[in-house]
Write a protein that holds these residues in place. Sequence first.
Motif, PDB file in Angstrom:
ATOM      1  N   THR A 147       0.844  -1.191   0.000  1.00 47.52           N
ATOM      2  CA  THR A 147       0.000   0.000   0.000  1.00 47.52           C
ATOM      3  C   THR A 147       0.879   1.240   0.000  1.00 47.52           C
ATOM      4  N   LYS A 148       0.634   2.142  -0.916  1.00 42.29           N
ATOM      5  CA  LYS A 148       1.393   3.381  -1.017  1.00 42.29           C
ATOM      6  C   LYS A 148       0.457   4.559  -0.869  1.00 42.29           C
ATOM      7  N   PHE A 149       0.996   5.668  -0.406  1.00 44.25           N
ATOM      8  CA  PHE A 149       0.206   6.873  -0.153  1.00 44.25           C
ATOM      9  C   PHE A 149       0.805   8.020  -0.961  1.00 44.25           C
ATOM     10  N   TYR A 155      -3.156   3.694  -2.464  1.00 44.72           N
ATOM     11  CA  TYR A 155      -3.452   2.737  -3.535  1.00 44.72           C
ATOM     12  C   TYR A 155      -2.542   1.530  -3.354  1.00 44.72           C
ATOM     13  N   ASN A 156      -2.987   0.415  -3.889  1.00 42.63           N
ATOM     14  CA  ASN A 156      -2.236  -0.834  -3.788  1.00 42.63           C
ATOM     15  C   ASN A 156      -1.402  -1.039  -5.050  1.00 42.63           C
TER      16      ASN A 156
END
Length: 233
Positions: A147-149, A155-156
């Motif tokens: 998971t990134k921000f 979003y994955n």
Amino acid sequence: MPNTPDFDDDYINELRSQGPEEDVLTATVADRDEALAEARIQAVQQDIAAKKAIRSKTYITSEIPVRPCTADCPHRGACKDFISGRVEDKDLCKPELRKIKKWQVAFRKGNLEELKDDVGAVAGALAVQLVRLLEAVNTDGAVVETTKFVAGHSYNEKMAHPALTAASKLAKDLGIDLTNFLMTPKAVKENGPQVQVNIGISQDEVHARFAARFAKPDKVIDVEVSPTKGDDS
């Protein structure tokens, strides 16, 4: 007659009343020998102190990143230096200092053979970590989802397992090259087939087996093999 100075009686009496101009120092032979012995002892003590100072320079404690002995150390309960009192709380770790001194002396004298056990232990520990990284890849899979921000939104994203990169780098640091062990198709192709030779057979029989193995199917090769010594057939 030569002229002689005239001295009055008062001047002569004054000279007679004065003591000697210098004190006379007297010493016996025993006093001299005792002084020489004391000087020799001091010279030996200074020599010993100088040698200790030279040896102590191998411990550059102000520049070596050695951790102090604290209650957080997991080895403190079994540490012989701490149990015997050679190391107190907040003192520098004696085992680490001895290890560093061993390496310093080995490099100074050029005797690197003494470090093979230590280097082997490090290489073995790295090999164990390499296996654990590969086990993590087998457990989680070669592709993982993370998971990134970005700008407050998440979003994955699917990506290669981070352990793959770490394992590859660690294997390279250990000098593990699969091509050296003929464990890749390219290495097998470049180095040719491997021929097994049994010790104790004749050279003619070795050639016969080699020819029979790599001969074309439509071509028959007849090779006469001479019996070897000790062959009852």
